[in-house]
Design a protein around this motif. Sequence first.
Motif, PDB file in Angstrom:
ATOM      1  N   LEU A   1       2.490   3.149  79.924  1.00  0.00           N
ATOM      2  CA  LEU A   1       1.980   1.957  79.241  1.00  0.00           C
ATOM      3  C   LEU A   1       1.102   2.448  78.103  1.00  0.00           C
ATOM      4  O   LEU A   1       0.200   3.275  78.325  1.00  0.00           O
ATOM      5  CB  LEU A   1       1.148   1.091  80.188  1.00  0.00           C
ATOM      6  CG  LEU A   1       1.883   0.155  81.142  1.00  0.00           C
ATOM      7  CD1 LEU A   1       0.872  -0.616  81.981  1.00  0.00           C
ATOM      8  CD2 LEU A   1       2.786  -0.809  80.400  1.00  0.00           C
TER       9      LEU A   1
ATOM     10  N   ARG B   1       1.470  -4.776  86.138  1.00  0.00           N
ATOM     11  CA  ARG B   1       2.104  -5.836  85.352  1.00  0.00           C
ATOM     12  C   ARG B   1       1.906  -7.192  86.033  1.00  0.00           C
ATOM     13  O   ARG B   1       2.371  -7.406  87.160  1.00  0.00           O
ATOM     14  CB  ARG B   1       3.595  -5.544  85.190  1.00  0.00           C
ATOM     15  CG  ARG B   1       4.345  -6.608  84.419  1.00  0.00           C
ATOM     16  CD  ARG B   1       5.697  -6.096  83.983  1.00  0.00           C
ATOM     17  NE  ARG B   1       5.567  -5.178  82.850  1.00  0.00           N
ATOM     18  CZ  ARG B   1       6.584  -4.483  82.346  1.00  0.00           C
ATOM     19  NH1 ARG B   1       7.779  -4.591  82.883  1.00  0.00           N
ATOM     20  NH2 ARG B   1       6.403  -3.690  81.316  1.00  0.00           N
TER      21      ARG B   1
ATOM     22  N   GLY C   1       5.272  -1.071  77.356  1.00  0.00           N
ATOM     23  CA  GLY C   1       5.985   0.053  77.953  1.00  0.00           C
ATOM     24  C   GLY C   1       6.500   1.017  76.893  1.00  0.00           C
ATOM     25  O   GLY C   1       7.034   0.594  75.869  1.00  0.00           O
TER      26      GLY C   1
END
Length: 348
Positions: free
Chosen positions: A95, A217, A132
């Motif tokens: 990330l 997430r 991402g």
Amino acid sequence: MNVDWFDFELPERLIAQTPLPDRTSSRLLTLNKRTGEIAHRSFTDLENDLQPGDVLVLNDTRVIPARLTGIKSDTGAKIELLLLKRLDGDRWETLGKPAKRLKTGTQLSFGDDGYGNPLLRAVIEEEAEMGGRTVRFMYEGIFEELLDRLGEMPLPPYIKERLEERERYQTVYSKHAGSAAAPTAGLHFTEEFLKKLQGKGVKLAYVTLHVGLGTFRPMSVDRVEDHEMHAEYYELDEHNARLIQEAKENGARIIAVGTTSSRTLETVAARFEGKPIGACSGWTSIFIYPGYTFKLVDALLTNFHLPKSTLVMLVSALAGRDAVMRAYEEAIAKEYRFFSFGDAMFIY
């Protein structure tokens, strides 16, 4: 099923910012999944809730110092990467933050060798949604040693305090490095307390699930059924598979320590449905929410989780949404500590 059904108001003061001095000194809320009865105890009272022959299943993953702070090589702008999963060789799923600065082909630098050269370099190879990024690292030496030197523990964003001691974000039985977050239900145990439980006749079994993107997430859908879990790697060896199979055959309780152990056990159960459980490994994206029938997990030791999270949904699948929401309401009223460094809950 609406995601908002799993929402609740949590005062910010109840979010535990630091671990307690003694791992076993947290509080324990117990919830009887059949009667809905709630009791308030201390964590060490768990010994009284466990019986000889019970099998505690613990996730022995070890958290890597997965948060890297560096710069864009061309502009010097500060960036951050959170390593989530090794794909192959030196390629990682990460990330990135701020994502808008991390375009495909962007070169990154981390650390300094004392001569003005970076200790670690990287290039963005692919972009994905919600920050991402697939990243390829370049370096000299051993990657794990560089990561240990440059990386920081990837504490969740709701923890604002600095962690003074890295090992407090590891379970005492952590073994296999690879997680981007700790299996926090296990943080309550000490080696001494585990030995005490074994002395009572409780058996310990270990699985490995490397916690990845699914933990970080948030849900972005309105209907629970529309959510897709991110795949995480798991392993179960022959010795521990045999312990779990014997417990199942003997009618002993299988008690998952944490939602990660639960997801691993239920993945294994589906894989060996109708057959004896054996050693296995692979990727799981199992999503457990109300309506799911547990195949291996009889009881669960867990922490208190974020509103509208997949973790609250898993807990609700085991004990029922209404009972869990009532237990959370009572925990808030009695000012339990929430989330990673918070208090524990035992559903039996």
